[in-house]
Design a protein around this motif. Sequence first.
Motif, PDB file in Angstrom:
ATOM      1  N   MET A  92       0.880  -1.171   0.000  1.00 32.46           N
ATOM      2  CA  MET A  92       0.000   0.000   0.000  1.00 32.46           C
ATOM      3  C   MET A  92       0.921   1.226   0.000  1.00 32.46           C
ATOM      4  SD  MET A  92      -3.048   0.632   2.672  1.00 32.46           S
ATOM      5  CE  MET A  92      -3.889   2.172   2.881  1.00 32.46           C
ATOM      6  N   VAL A  93       0.689   2.137  -0.920  1.00 26.73           N
ATOM      7  CA  VAL A  93       1.561   3.316  -1.016  1.00 26.73           C
ATOM      8  C   VAL A  93       0.695   4.557  -0.820  1.00 26.73           C
ATOM      9  CG1 VAL A  93       3.369   4.442  -2.378  1.00 26.73           C
ATOM     10  CG2 VAL A  93       2.810   2.057  -2.827  1.00 26.73           C
ATOM     11  N   GLU A  94       1.174   5.477   0.019  1.00 23.43           N
ATOM     12  CA  GLU A  94       0.393   6.701   0.241  1.00 23.43           C
ATOM     13  C   GLU A  94       1.309   7.881   0.477  1.00 23.43           C
ATOM     14  OE1 GLU A  94      -0.279   8.510   3.384  1.00 23.43           O
ATOM     15  OE2 GLU A  94       1.266   7.412   4.474  1.00 23.43           O
ATOM     16  N   ASN A  95       0.825   9.053   0.119  1.00 20.51           N
ATOM     17  CA  ASN A  95       1.549  10.278   0.481  1.00 20.51           C
ATOM     18  C   ASN A  95       0.561  11.352   0.901  1.00 20.51           C
ATOM     19  OD1 ASN A  95       0.833  10.547  -2.346  1.00 20.51           O
ATOM     20  ND2 ASN A  95       2.117  12.369  -2.430  1.00 20.51           N
ATOM     21  N   PHE A  96      -0.387  10.936   1.780  1.00 19.74           N
ATOM     22  CA  PHE A  96      -1.315  11.901   2.364  1.00 19.74           C
ATOM     23  C   PHE A  96      -0.560  12.788   3.340  1.00 19.74           C
ATOM     24  CE2 PHE A  96      -4.565   8.359   1.838  1.00 19.74           C
ATOM     25  CZ  PHE A  96      -5.198   8.960   0.765  1.00 19.74           C
ATOM     26  N   ALA A  97      -1.235  13.862   3.739  1.00 19.03           N
ATOM     27  CA  ALA A  97      -0.691  14.690   4.811  1.00 19.03           C
ATOM     28  C   ALA A  97      -0.590  13.814   6.061  1.00 19.03           C
ATOM     29  CB  ALA A  97      -1.607  15.876   5.053  1.00 19.03           C
ATOM     30  N   PRO A  98       0.371  14.126   6.975  1.00 16.26           N
ATOM     31  CA  PRO A  98       0.552  13.286   8.160  1.00 16.26           C
ATOM     32  C   PRO A  98      -0.768  13.066   8.909  1.00 16.26           C
ATOM     33  CG  PRO A  98       2.313  14.902   8.014  1.00 16.26           C
ATOM     34  CD  PRO A  98       1.350  15.231   6.919  1.00 16.26           C
ATOM     35  N   GLY A  99      -1.031  11.829   9.293  1.00 18.18           N
ATOM     36  CA  GLY A  99      -2.210  11.505  10.108  1.00 18.18           C
ATOM     37  C   GLY A  99      -3.472  11.193   9.320  1.00 18.18           C
ATOM     38  N   ALA A 100      -3.482  11.451   8.007  1.00 13.21           N
ATOM     39  CA  ALA A 100      -4.727  11.286   7.227  1.00 13.21           C
ATOM     40  C   ALA A 100      -5.208   9.829   7.225  1.00 13.21           C
ATOM     41  CB  ALA A 100      -4.536  11.786   5.799  1.00 13.21           C
ATOM     42  N   LEU A 101      -4.285   8.883   7.117  1.00 15.73           N
ATOM     43  CA  LEU A 101      -4.699   7.464   7.096  1.00 15.73           C
ATOM     44  C   LEU A 101      -5.301   7.055   8.436  1.00 15.73           C
ATOM     45  CD1 LEU A 101      -2.268   4.945   5.376  1.00 15.73           C
ATOM     46  CD2 LEU A 101      -4.634   5.456   4.819  1.00 15.73           C
ATOM     47  N   ASP A 102      -4.702   7.533   9.527  1.00 17.79           N
ATOM     48  CA  ASP A 102      -5.246   7.227  10.862  1.00 17.79           C
ATOM     49  C   ASP A 102      -6.646   7.806  10.978  1.00 17.79           C
ATOM     50  OD1 ASP A 102      -2.965   5.911  11.662  1.00 17.79           O
ATOM     51  OD2 ASP A 102      -2.047   7.679  12.564  1.00 17.79           O
ATOM     52  N   ARG A 103      -6.812   9.042  10.505  1.00 18.05           N
ATOM     53  CA  ARG A 103      -8.142   9.682  10.581  1.00 18.05           C
ATOM     54  C   ARG A 103      -9.157   8.897   9.749  1.00 18.05           C
ATOM     55  NH1 ARG A 103      -4.914  14.325  10.540  1.00 18.05           N
ATOM     56  NH2 ARG A 103      -5.080  14.668   8.301  1.00 18.05           N
ATOM     57  N   MET A 104      -8.688   8.272   8.699  1.00 17.89           N
ATOM     58  CA  MET A 104      -9.560   7.474   7.836  1.00 17.89           C
ATOM     59  C   MET A 104      -9.941   6.157   8.522  1.00 17.89           C
ATOM     60  SD  MET A 104      -8.410   6.654   3.969  1.00 17.89           S
ATOM     61  CE  MET A 104      -8.017   8.203   3.243  1.00 17.89           C
ATOM     62  N   GLY A 105      -9.212   5.811   9.603  1.00 17.49           N
ATOM     63  CA  GLY A 105      -9.484   4.564  10.324  1.00 17.49           C
ATOM     64  C   GLY A 105      -8.579   3.419   9.909  1.00 17.49           C
ATOM     65  N   PHE A 106      -7.489   3.748   9.207  1.00 18.30           N
ATOM     66  CA  PHE A 106      -6.588   2.677   8.754  1.00 18.30           C
ATOM     67  C   PHE A 106      -5.166   2.927   9.266  1.00 18.30           C
ATOM     68  CE2 PHE A 106     -10.256   2.230   6.119  1.00 18.30           C
ATOM     69  CZ  PHE A 106     -10.391   0.852   5.976  1.00 18.30           C
ATOM     70  N   SER A 107      -5.014   2.669  10.574  1.00 15.74           N
ATOM     71  CA  SER A 107      -3.686   2.816  11.183  1.00 15.74           C
ATOM     72  C   SER A 107      -2.816   1.641  10.737  1.00 15.74           C
ATOM     73  CB  SER A 107      -3.820   2.780  12.707  1.00 15.74           C
ATOM     74  OG  SER A 107      -4.365   1.517  13.067  1.00 15.74           O
TER      75      SER A 107
END
Length: 415
Positions: A92-107
């Motif tokens: 899985m590759v991502e370059n969201f702003a820091p914390g965005a994946l956690d906020r999405m519910g996918f830590s």
Amino acid sequence: MKALTGVRILDFTHVQSGPTCTQLLGWLGADVIKVERPGVGDATRKQLVDIEGADSLYFTMLNHNKRSLTLNTKNETGKQVLERLIKECDVMVENFAPGALDRMGFSWSKIQELNPRMIMASVKGFGPGPYEDCKVYENVAQCAGGAASTTGFLDGPPLVTGAQIGDSGTGLNLALGIVAALYQRVQTGRGQKVLAPMQDGVLNLCRVKLRDQQRLLQGPLKEYSQYSDGIEFGEATPRAGNDSGGGQPGRILKCKGWETDPNAYTYFITQAAVWKNICDVIGKPEWKEDPDYATPPARLPRLNEVFDAIEQWTMTKTKYEVMDICNPLDIPVGPILSMKELSEEASLRETGTVVEVDHPERGAYLTVGCPIKMSDSQAEVTRAPLLGEHTDEILKDVLGYSEDDIFAIKESGAV
Ligand code: COA
């Protein structure tokens, strides 16, 4: 069969850094599934638009060899689809702003729970430390990574470079980390987290300037023009114009036509091994044995005079003539090539470094191809996908949803 055939990438990237990485993995044969917000997509689709109604070149040139799936990962059904994707993918590759994946519910812990073999790869602006929560774009990374303070002329402001070393450069680092993690997984059976911070990537590329920072403690940097000019050095590595960053002094010099052509210049390196050839070419045979010019240390305080003499010669030749004359004599030179010249260069088309791609909305356009050439895994560039072009195909073939399931997913607004 390509090098990464069988590797499935869940591509949550956007803008430039992450897409550079996943495009490279796609060229190497991975199946790249680009996840985009329904109706919106990667913001670059509609940035710097040159043809009304068509995806921009900014987007198309970074997203070849990918399939596009629209998915609202903040919608409950969308989250369920994402969970299934995580189970089916290797990386899985991502370059969201820091914390965005956690906020999405996918830590990271949730992703590991869903798929312990998952390699979770991220680009962030900064690594752990005081700035880890900051959003970062290319030029911010160039500034924070040391490139801007060491680029430009001594009497001018810091400069950013046209090469996207923060975005594309970091994307390349991430791709290498992913491939290494895939290799390690063969031994361990486990996935891992891969982080490529942009500041770290830029600083890594600026290592010769960090070298010079330490050399400054021992005295002036004698190969810098500043030394020839008699200007004192300060506390930090200065901007050095076009001076060579290596041990063989070099400069950009004017060629015939420089008055009207902004790119009628050549890079010229006074490599010690071919000094005598240089003296003959520029009409200064007496410098071959003169103790003031014959050795590299003797020339250091006279580099401005040396390069002025070489420029008097290069100004009588075109940048291509300089190459034709110097190459057989092993003198390292390089013409300043414009984007126009590069886009028209036949040899780059032949090697697939520059390719023409057809697109249903915009017609034919030029793009860069894979810069890595492999004898057993040849990269073919396929056009960038339209927004959601492969949504149905992925839901059905990768995730095994039935027609009815897909209808229900669509009704929920998840895709
Ligand atoms: N469904 C639902 N929501 C989605 C989504 C999807 N498919 N894809 C993205 N989003 C959401 C994210 O969850 C995030 O929501 P949140 O803010 O509520 O957490 C939101 O979209 C915006 O994402 P973000 O990454 O913050 O985009 P941005 O446009 O505000 O910032 C950057 C852009 C590039 C500055 C930022 O992503 C960043 O700093 N990235 C890391 C460094 C980097 O790669 N920079 C170089 C870019 S070339």
